[in-house]
Structures are given as C-alpha cells and as structure tokens.
Write a protein that holds these residues in place. Structure first.
Motif, PDB file in Angstrom:
ATOM      1  N   PHE A   1       0.743  -1.241   0.149  1.00  0.00           N
ATOM      2  CA  PHE A   1       0.029   0.095   0.043  1.00  0.00           C
ATOM      3  C   PHE A   1       0.753   1.411  -0.033  1.00  0.00           C
ATOM      4  O   PHE A   1       0.383   2.296   0.027  1.00  0.00           O
ATOM      5  N   ALA A   2       2.045   1.158  -0.183  1.00  0.00           N
ATOM      6  CA  ALA A   2       3.030   2.318  -0.240  1.00  0.00           C
ATOM      7  C   ALA A   2       2.708   3.189  -1.218  1.00  0.00           C
ATOM      8  O   ALA A   2       2.846   4.554  -0.935  1.00  0.00           O
ATOM      9  N   ASP A   3       2.383   2.660  -2.443  1.00  0.00           N
ATOM     10  CA  ASP A   3       2.183   3.386  -3.596  1.00  0.00           C
ATOM     11  C   ASP A   3       0.681   4.320  -3.419  1.00  0.00           C
ATOM     12  O   ASP A   3       0.563   5.363  -4.104  1.00  0.00           O
ATOM     13  N   GLN A   4       0.015   4.082  -2.580  1.00  0.00           N
ATOM     14  CA  GLN A   4      -1.478   4.507  -2.107  1.00  0.00           C
ATOM     15  C   GLN A   4      -1.112   5.529  -1.034  1.00  0.00           C
ATOM     16  O   GLN A   4      -2.289   6.310  -0.680  1.00  0.00           O
ATOM     17  N   GLY A   5       0.010   5.681  -0.166  1.00  0.00           N
ATOM     18  CA  GLY A   5       0.278   6.418   0.877  1.00  0.00           C
ATOM     19  C   GLY A   5      -0.584   5.759   2.185  1.00  0.00           C
ATOM     20  O   GLY A   5      -0.806   6.735   3.086  1.00  0.00           O
ATOM     21  N   ILE A   6      -1.022   4.702   2.026  1.00  0.00           N
ATOM     22  CA  ILE A   6      -1.953   4.167   3.040  1.00  0.00           C
ATOM     23  C   ILE A   6      -0.816   3.454   4.100  1.00  0.00           C
ATOM     24  O   ILE A   6      -0.210   2.496   3.683  1.00  0.00           O
ATOM     25  N   LYS A   7      -0.964   3.700   5.173  1.00  0.00           N
ATOM     26  CA  LYS A   7      -0.167   3.342   6.247  1.00  0.00           C
ATOM     27  C   LYS A   7      -0.718   2.056   7.244  1.00  0.00           C
ATOM     28  O   LYS A   7      -2.067   1.862   7.086  1.00  0.00           O
ATOM     29  N   ILE A   8      -0.022   1.032   7.688  1.00  0.00           N
ATOM     30  CA  ILE A   8      -0.349   0.006   8.144  1.00  0.00           C
ATOM     31  C   ILE A   8      -0.083   0.172   9.778  1.00  0.00           C
ATOM     32  O   ILE A   8       1.134   0.476  10.172  1.00  0.00           O
ATOM     33  N   GLN A   9      -1.150   0.096  10.621  1.00  0.00           N
ATOM     34  CA  GLN A   9      -1.022   0.127  12.004  1.00  0.00           C
ATOM     35  C   GLN A   9      -1.364  -1.200  12.647  1.00  0.00           C
ATOM     36  O   GLN A   9      -2.524  -1.474  12.690  1.00  0.00           O
ATOM     37  N   TRP A  10      -0.418  -1.673  13.256  1.00  0.00           N
ATOM     38  CA  TRP A  10      -0.431  -3.214  13.878  1.00  0.00           C
ATOM     39  C   TRP A  10      -0.387  -2.622  15.208  1.00  0.00           C
ATOM     40  O   TRP A  10       0.292  -1.960  15.987  1.00  0.00           O
ATOM     41  N   SER A  11      -1.493  -3.222  16.000  1.00  0.00           N
ATOM     42  CA  SER A  11      -1.749  -3.026  17.531  1.00  0.00           C
ATOM     43  C   SER A  11      -1.918  -4.420  17.933  1.00  0.00           C
ATOM     44  O   SER A  11      -2.803  -5.294  17.634  1.00  0.00           O
ATOM     45  N   PHE A  12      -0.966  -4.581  19.100  1.00  0.00           N
ATOM     46  CA  PHE A  12      -0.891  -5.838  19.961  1.00  0.00           C
ATOM     47  C   PHE A  12      -1.802  -5.670  21.213  1.00  0.00           C
ATOM     48  O   PHE A  12      -1.493  -4.819  21.927  1.00  0.00           O
ATOM     49  N   PHE A  13      -2.503  -6.812  21.483  1.00  0.00           N
ATOM     50  CA  PHE A  13      -3.050  -6.714  22.740  1.00  0.00           C
ATOM     51  C   PHE A  13      -3.103  -8.083  23.680  1.00  0.00           C
ATOM     52  O   PHE A  13      -3.317  -9.063  23.243  1.00  0.00           O
ATOM     53  N   LYS A  14      -2.409  -7.728  24.689  1.00  0.00           N
ATOM     54  CA  LYS A  14      -2.348  -8.615  25.737  1.00  0.00           C
ATOM     55  C   LYS A  14      -3.633  -9.373  26.205  1.00  0.00           C
ATOM     56  O   LYS A  14      -3.579 -10.402  26.721  1.00  0.00           O
ATOM     57  N   GLY A  15      -4.673  -8.335  26.311  1.00  0.00           N
ATOM     58  CA  GLY A  15      -6.026  -8.838  26.774  1.00  0.00           C
ATOM     59  C   GLY A  15      -6.499  -9.630  25.639  1.00  0.00           C
ATOM     60  O   GLY A  15      -7.647 -10.060  25.722  1.00  0.00           O
ATOM     61  N   ALA A  16      -5.980  -9.877  24.311  1.00  0.00           N
ATOM     62  CA  ALA A  16      -6.295 -10.814  23.498  1.00  0.00           C
ATOM     63  C   ALA A  16      -7.806 -10.526  22.893  1.00  0.00           C
ATOM     64  O   ALA A  16      -8.271  -9.490  22.794  1.00  0.00           O
ATOM     65  N   GLY A  17      -8.443 -11.441  22.582  1.00  0.00           N
ATOM     66  CA  GLY A  17      -9.955 -11.397  21.939  1.00  0.00           C
ATOM     67  C   GLY A  17     -10.807 -10.516  22.622  1.00  0.00           C
ATOM     68  O   GLY A  17     -11.554  -9.704  21.847  1.00  0.00           O
ATOM     69  N   PRO A  18     -11.010 -10.773  23.944  1.00  0.00           N
ATOM     70  CA  PRO A  18     -12.169  -9.799  24.356  1.00  0.00           C
ATOM     71  C   PRO A  18     -11.847  -8.293  24.444  1.00  0.00           C
ATOM     72  O   PRO A  18     -12.756  -7.462  24.166  1.00  0.00           O
ATOM     73  N   VAL A  19     -10.476  -8.067  24.391  1.00  0.00           N
ATOM     74  CA  VAL A  19     -10.044  -6.543  24.358  1.00  0.00           C
ATOM     75  C   VAL A  19     -10.378  -6.031  22.838  1.00  0.00           C
ATOM     76  O   VAL A  19     -10.862  -5.121  22.485  1.00  0.00           O
ATOM     77  N   ILE A  20      -9.847  -6.948  22.010  1.00  0.00           N
ATOM     78  CA  ILE A  20     -10.160  -6.733  20.710  1.00  0.00           C
ATOM     79  C   ILE A  20     -11.590  -6.386  20.042  1.00  0.00           C
ATOM     80  O   ILE A  20     -11.757  -5.429  19.255  1.00  0.00           O
TER      81      ILE A  20
END
Length: 337
Positions: free
Chosen positions: A65-84
């Motif tokens: 997605f670099a050519d479209q200027g779209i950034k990728i935001q990865w977010s990691f949650f220790k609280g796993a599925g319920p928090v997500i």
C-alpha cells in the motif's frame, strides 16, 4: 430576466454541493489500515505467530500500500480477543487476526464483522499440570483448580476437549487467568492445571510442569482455528483495499505453507516471542506447515468453524448461534483465497 426562485437556488447550490461532495470524498480517503492481533510474546517485542509474524517481518502490507500512501497500523493486545472485540465495538479496529471463540463471540454479540480468510487450523493445545500431581487424563481434573483464559479460543478448545470425554467446566474449579497469569500460577503451584498453547512447554523444560496430553492425543478434539475478520463498515466501504490486502497476504501464506521453511519459521517466531526455539520445534514436530496455515475458506474449515459456533452455544458461551456461511464476506463466498 426573472428566474424562478427554485431555479436561482439550484444554480447557486450546484457549485456548493459539488464542493461539498469533493470535500467528503477527500475526507473519506483511506489513510490507514488498523489491524489488531493478540500479543503472544513473552518479551519486549510483539508476536502474533503464524502469518502475522511473516507479514510484519517482510513488511508485505506496508509495501503493498506504499504507492497509495496508506499506512499499516499493527496493534497488539495482551488482553487478546475480549479487548479486541471492545476495540471493534468502539470503531478503533478495521481488521483483526483472532482465534475462533473471540471472533464467534463478537459476531454473536452483534458486532458487524465479515469473515475474510482462515489464518490457522488444527492448532494444538496442551494440558499443563503441577509435577507429581498424578493428573494424567482430563477425568483426573474433576474438582481441581484449572486456569483458562475466558473469552478466547483457549476456552472453547478446553470445552471441546472436556466434552470429548463427557465432562464440562462444571466438573472443575475453573479460574479465569490470562496466558501469562496462568503460566505464573502453575509455576508457583497456586493452581493444579492449565490449558493452553505451546508456551506451556517452556515450563516443562524448566521442570515446573508436566504435559500429560494435548489435543492430538484426543483425536483433534479441542484444536484451535484462527481467522481474519474485518469490520463490516471497512469491508463494505473499501472492497478494493480488502481485495488487495488478501492478495498481498497470499505472499506470506505461500511462504508459510512450504514445509521446507519450517526451521526458518521457528527461528522467526521464537525470536519475536522470546521463546526458546525448541518450544515451537516440538510443537510442530508432528505437523506440517502446509496443513496448519492455508488461508482458504474451504468447506472443511468452515465446517469446523460451524462446529465451534454450535459448541459455544451449547456451552452457553454465546446466546445467539449463527450460520458461518452467512458470516463470510459475500464477495469471498465463492472465491479461492
């Protein structure tokens, strides 16, 4: 010349309306894709295992997605599925890699999500017990203190394993602890047992736990499936972005499903998760990557997901069962991704 009022109003508002539409289109232009992942790491780096670690290590989405200027935001949650699921409900997440139960709970509770691809299948889970406890089978757990992480795939896995032996959580003293808490409690002998993933083998290596059985010993009962789901608003609003993302994901899947890459995969995940490589090596020693990581939403995978939905309803983990076939994003229902 006298123009009717409506005619004058129309002439005046057309340019303004055009400007407003242009502004709205610009405002809706996608700038970022927000992806949530349960954090399985025991160290300072993040790890989601499987396709997630390959995608991030190779920056596959970022490059796509670099050519479209779209950034990728990865977010990691220790609280796993319920928090997500909470993040989905609050509009903070566009996509998420989740174990089956968390994704199922979200859908059942009214989250507008779409099933986009498989991310893992047949993932083993283990019974970890205090050394010398004498616990060898699931029947031996009756009345014992057992830690599981409620609301995650681990809970559904455990319930499926128990059901295969004619048991349920009611036969035990179940304690809700996250993955790290369960490992710590087992090592300190504050509980009798825990049900979880390959991370429990780290305790065995230190002599702090015994692993009398896993889901493979139960004929596969309790094995975990994982999925990629997307927020309905995002999937429906950006179909071309979703298609491009799934196509890019295949680069990671193609590498990951080559069994010759098992050693490289073990080193990658172990490094990110801060686990000794022997843990993952032992976990995968009797499995092929080509069997665990296909991304296709094939009938067998969807059938196992349906079994998971039905079991979750039976065990009262969800109130409203649903048809998995209706969960699949319509444009993907007949696609081979």
């Amino acid at each position: 010349m006298n123009f009717p009022f409506k005619r004058v109003f129309s002439l005046l508002t057309i340019p303004a309306l055009a400007g407003l539409l242009a502004f709205t289109a610009h405002a809706d232009e996608l700038k970022e894709i927000r992806i949530a992942v349960p954090d399985l790491s025991a160290g300072t780096q993040h790890s989601g295992g499987g396709v997630v670690d390959v995608l991030r290590d190779r920056q596959i989405f970022e490059k796509a997605f670099a050519d479209q200027g779209i950034k990728i935001q990865w977010s990691f949650f220790k609280g796993a599925g319920p928090v997500i699921n909470e993040a989905f409900a609050n509009g903070q997440v566009d996509l998420a890699y989740l174990g089956d139960l968390a994704a199922i709970i979200g859908k059942s509770n009214g989250l507008d999500t779409r099933l986009l691809s498989a991310s893992a299948r047949g993932v083993k889970q283990y019974l970890g017990v205090v050394p010398g406890s004498g616990i060898k089978t699931l029947q031996d757990l009756k009345g014992k203190r057992v830690a599981i992480f409620r609301g995650t795939a681990t809970q559904l896995s455990f319930d499926a394993a128990l059901a295969s032996q004619g048991l349920s959580e009611k036969d035990l003293k179940v304690i809700n602890l996250d993955f790290s808490g369960a490992v710590a409690a087992l090592a300190a002998k504050q509980i009798d047992a825990s049900w979880g993933s390959s991370g429990l083998t780290a305790l065995k290596a230190k002599g702090l736990a015994e692993l009398p059985l896993n889901t493979k010993d139960l004929g596969g009962a309790g094995s975990v499936q994982s999925v990629l789901v997307g927020a309905g608003k995002f999937v429906d609003g950006h179909p071309e972005v979703v298609a491009k993302l799934l196509k890019a994901q295949q680069q990671a899947v193609e590498w990951l499903t080559q069994d010759s890459n098992k050693d490289a995969y073990v080193q990658l995940v172990s490094g990110l998760a801060s686990y000794p490589p022997v843990i993952l090596s032992q976990d995968l020693q009797d499995q092929k990557l080509s069997e665990v990581f296909p991304s296709t939403l094939d009938p067998v995978f969807l059938g196992k997901l349906q079994d998971s939905v039905d079991l979750a309803a039976q065990q009262k983990l969800i109130r409203k069962p649903f048809k998995v076939s209706d969960w699949v994003a319509p444009e993907l229902a007949a696609a081979k991704l």
